[in-house]
Motif scaffolding. Sequence first.
Motif, PDB file in Angstrom:
ATOM      1  N   ALA A  60      39.313  31.418  31.451  1.00  0.00           N
ATOM      2  CA  ALA A  60      38.169  32.292  31.692  1.00  0.00           C
ATOM      3  C   ALA A  60      36.937  31.427  31.958  1.00  0.00           C
ATOM      4  N   TYR A  61      35.950  32.037  32.620  1.00  0.00           N
ATOM      5  CA  TYR A  61      34.685  31.363  32.893  1.00  0.00           C
ATOM      6  C   TYR A  61      33.535  32.280  32.516  1.00  0.00           C
ATOM      7  N   ARG A  62      32.609  31.730  31.728  1.00  0.00           N
ATOM      8  CA  ARG A  62      31.431  32.494  31.280  1.00  0.00           C
ATOM      9  C   ARG A  62      30.215  32.097  32.087  1.00  0.00           C
ATOM     10  N   HIS A  63      29.511  33.070  32.623  1.00  0.00           N
ATOM     11  CA  HIS A  63      28.285  32.782  33.355  1.00  0.00           C
ATOM     12  C   HIS A  63      27.216  32.371  32.354  1.00  0.00           C
ATOM     13  N   VAL A  64      26.635  31.193  32.538  1.00  0.00           N
ATOM     14  CA  VAL A  64      25.757  30.600  31.537  1.00  0.00           C
ATOM     15  C   VAL A  64      24.487  31.413  31.327  1.00  0.00           C
ATOM     16  N   VAL A  65      23.989  32.059  32.362  1.00  0.00           N
ATOM     17  CA  VAL A  65      22.720  32.797  32.251  1.00  0.00           C
ATOM     18  C   VAL A  65      22.935  34.222  31.768  1.00  0.00           C
ATOM     19  N   THR A  66      23.939  34.917  32.291  1.00  0.00           N
ATOM     20  CA  THR A  66      24.112  36.342  31.986  1.00  0.00           C
ATOM     21  C   THR A  66      25.202  36.626  30.957  1.00  0.00           C
ATOM     22  N   ASP A  67      26.030  35.632  30.623  1.00  0.00           N
ATOM     23  CA  ASP A  67      27.170  35.777  29.705  1.00  0.00           C
ATOM     24  C   ASP A  67      28.316  36.597  30.299  1.00  0.00           C
ATOM     25  N   LEU A  68      28.251  36.946  31.572  1.00  0.00           N
ATOM     26  CA  LEU A  68      29.355  37.646  32.219  1.00  0.00           C
ATOM     27  C   LEU A  68      30.594  36.750  32.179  1.00  0.00           C
ATOM     28  N   VAL A  69      31.769  37.341  31.897  1.00  0.00           N
ATOM     29  CA  VAL A  69      32.998  36.564  31.757  1.00  0.00           C
ATOM     30  C   VAL A  69      34.007  36.983  32.825  1.00  0.00           C
ATOM     31  N   LEU A  70      34.596  35.996  33.487  1.00  0.00           N
ATOM     32  CA  LEU A  70      35.639  36.214  34.473  1.00  0.00           C
ATOM     33  C   LEU A  70      36.963  35.667  33.947  1.00  0.00           C
ATOM     34  N   GLU A  71      38.032  36.416  34.123  1.00  0.00           N
ATOM     35  CA  GLU A  71      39.358  35.904  33.800  1.00  0.00           C
ATOM     36  C   GLU A  71      39.851  35.045  34.959  1.00  0.00           C
ATOM     37  N   ALA A  72      40.613  34.004  34.623  1.00  0.00           N
ATOM     38  CA  ALA A  72      41.154  33.101  35.638  1.00  0.00           C
ATOM     39  C   ALA A  72      42.672  33.096  35.556  1.00  0.00           C
ATOM     40  N   LYS A  73      43.322  33.239  36.703  1.00  0.00           N
ATOM     41  CA  LYS A  73      44.771  33.220  36.783  1.00  0.00           C
ATOM     42  C   LYS A  73      45.197  32.141  37.780  1.00  0.00           C
ATOM     43  N   ALA A  74      46.214  31.383  37.421  1.00  0.00           N
ATOM     44  CA  ALA A  74      46.709  30.331  38.305  1.00  0.00           C
ATOM     45  C   ALA A  74      47.130  30.916  39.643  1.00  0.00           C
ATOM     46  N   ALA A  75      46.877  30.171  40.711  1.00  0.00           N
ATOM     47  CA  ALA A  75      47.174  30.656  42.063  1.00  0.00           C
ATOM     48  C   ALA A  75      48.488  30.105  42.585  1.00  0.00           C
ATOM     49  N   GLY A  76      49.443  29.883  41.705  1.00  0.00           N
ATOM     50  CA  GLY A  76      50.746  29.406  42.129  1.00  0.00           C
ATOM     51  C   GLY A  76      50.674  28.008  42.697  1.00  0.00           C
ATOM     52  N   GLU A  78      49.022  27.070  45.245  1.00  0.00           N
ATOM     53  CA  GLU A  78      47.718  26.756  45.818  1.00  0.00           C
ATOM     54  C   GLU A  78      46.811  26.107  44.775  1.00  0.00           C
ATOM     55  N   LYS A  79      45.956  25.212  45.230  1.00  0.00           N
ATOM     56  CA  LYS A  79      45.009  24.558  44.345  1.00  0.00           C
ATOM     57  C   LYS A  79      43.866  25.517  44.040  1.00  0.00           C
ATOM     58  N   GLY A  80      43.628  25.770  42.774  1.00  0.00           N
ATOM     59  CA  GLY A  80      42.560  26.677  42.389  1.00  0.00           C
ATOM     60  C   GLY A  80      43.097  27.834  41.570  1.00  0.00           C
ATOM     61  N   CYS A  81      42.338  28.921  41.531  1.00  0.00           N
ATOM     62  CA  CYS A  81      42.723  30.061  40.709  1.00  0.00           C
ATOM     63  C   CYS A  81      42.168  31.354  41.287  1.00  0.00           C
ATOM     64  N   TYR A  82      42.767  32.457  40.873  1.00  0.00           N
ATOM     65  CA  TYR A  82      42.224  33.776  41.164  1.00  0.00           C
ATOM     66  C   TYR A  82      41.263  34.141  40.038  1.00  0.00           C
ATOM     67  N   LEU A  83      40.173  34.780  40.389  1.00  0.00           N
ATOM     68  CA  LEU A  83      39.188  35.227  39.398  1.00  0.00           C
ATOM     69  C   LEU A  83      39.192  36.742  39.348  1.00  0.00           C
ATOM     70  N   GLN A  84      39.080  37.246  38.143  1.00  0.00           N
ATOM     71  CA  GLN A  84      39.176  38.686  37.948  1.00  0.00           C
ATOM     72  C   GLN A  84      38.013  39.193  37.108  1.00  0.00           C
ATOM     73  N   HIS A  85      37.402  40.315  37.535  1.00  0.00           N
ATOM     74  CA  HIS A  85      36.288  40.926  36.806  1.00  0.00           C
ATOM     75  C   HIS A  85      36.524  42.430  36.727  1.00  0.00           C
ATOM     76  N   ASN A  86      36.460  42.954  35.499  1.00  0.00           N
ATOM     77  CA  ASN A  86      36.696  44.388  35.261  1.00  0.00           C
ATOM     78  C   ASN A  86      38.022  44.851  35.864  1.00  0.00           C
ATOM     79  N   GLY A  87      39.035  44.013  35.746  1.00  0.00           N
ATOM     80  CA  GLY A  87      40.361  44.386  36.187  1.00  0.00           C
ATOM     81  C   GLY A  87      40.645  44.174  37.654  1.00  0.00           C
ATOM     82  N   ALA A  88      39.649  43.744  38.422  1.00  0.00           N
ATOM     83  CA  ALA A  88      39.837  43.557  39.866  1.00  0.00           C
ATOM     84  C   ALA A  88      39.667  42.088  40.231  1.00  0.00           C
ATOM     85  N   ARG A  89      40.580  41.597  41.054  1.00  0.00           N
ATOM     86  CA  ARG A  89      40.440  40.234  41.538  1.00  0.00           C
ATOM     87  C   ARG A  89      39.333  40.162  42.587  1.00  0.00           C
ATOM     88  N   LEU A  90      38.759  38.963  42.722  1.00  0.00           N
ATOM     89  CA  LEU A  90      37.605  38.789  43.611  1.00  0.00           C
ATOM     90  C   LEU A  90      38.018  38.344  45.000  1.00  0.00           C
TER      91      LEU A  90
END
Length: 402
Positions: A60-76, A78-90
């Motif tokens: 997960a990643y927390r936004h330092v200013v607003t405290d908003l939290v994103l879930e992170a899922k491995a992208a198989g 691919e290098k990197g990850c999928y980010l998810q907010h309120n149940g929806a991927r970005l």
Amino acid sequence: MTYENELFQERVVRVERPSAHWTLLRAPNGEFLGACDAGLAVFDYVDDKAIWESVEGRTAYRHVVTDLVLEAKAAGSEKGCYLQHNGARLASDGTAAVDKAAVFSPGHGPAHLPSEYLTTLKENGWVCLPSIIAPDVVEELERISCTGRWDHETYDRSTGSLVKGIAVAQAATEPVSLWVMRQYMQTSEIRLGHPPGFAILTPDDGERDVQGWHSDFPYHWGIFATRGIGPEIPRHNFPELVMGVQRNLCVSEFRKENGATCFKFGSHVLGEGPPDAWGPGHIYRQPGYRASHGLPYNGPEADVVEAPGGSYILYDSRVWHRAGVNRTERKRAAILQAIIPMYIMPKTDTSRAYRNFIESPLIEELTPLELKELKALMITRIEGSGGKHVVTTDAVLSEIVE
């Protein structure tokens, strides 16, 4: 090597290596995910809204200013990850994905908020961004500059720095330092005054010529003694008018003993160059002057910034400074970059170095945003009724003018 009658009493300002860094989340095109009042979005610059903290083992990643939290899922695979907010991927623009979600790349970020660096620069005329460059990029810069583990090798100056390895362009387009300088100079249109280049300081022999005290381009106070010897910049005392910021990257760890830059902090507001008693550049550029007169001023009214490798030291170009003396047995390297507003003519032509870069295979290794930034930094254009034209040098005229 012994240095009889030499003081080396400069005040040391030590910037320690940070214990942790924030994270930057890059979209596929290299832009940065951030959070603002309008919600999540991507930006082509990095200020406080693009700063994240890795939490829960990078799940997960927390936004330092607003405290908003994103879930992170491995992208198989691919290098990197999928980010998810309120149940929806970005999606790649930071909004909820309708079709295909985007793969974001978490990367090395600053140790402090960009706004904190800007405040320090405004208050003091200088700031250090410690270890702002990722360790793997720093290691590659050491290889290119023949320092660190490659200290026994000899640096090849026959080609420009940009085409020696992708790490040079990656360092030049580092986003936090670019945002800080744009804010400090109060313009988004900034340029490199010359191509980025390595300054490699070899072990001192006790007699070689050294750099005298001076201000950097476009001021160059201390380098030219009188009108007519070179392009003299009018002296003024208007601190709010900033015509240049020097951005020095510590490729090697900077220490007093290995020739870290010496400064006279606060001198940027004086509206004048260093006095003759300090040993300005126009005096110490005379061959043999150091051997017969000793080193320029190195007493307690001067300052030396010690910083870990990968740190950017930004300072108002009016600050008096000079290279230190390398009293170790190993080379130390830096990358020097004079940054100017677009209304100042560059010191040297940067377009040729940019063209050489884009004609090399290295261009494929930059993100679209990094390439956009490099182009903006190195290409000066004029626009008029005749269209857009790149400002560059004329080889024939350069040979015939005096």
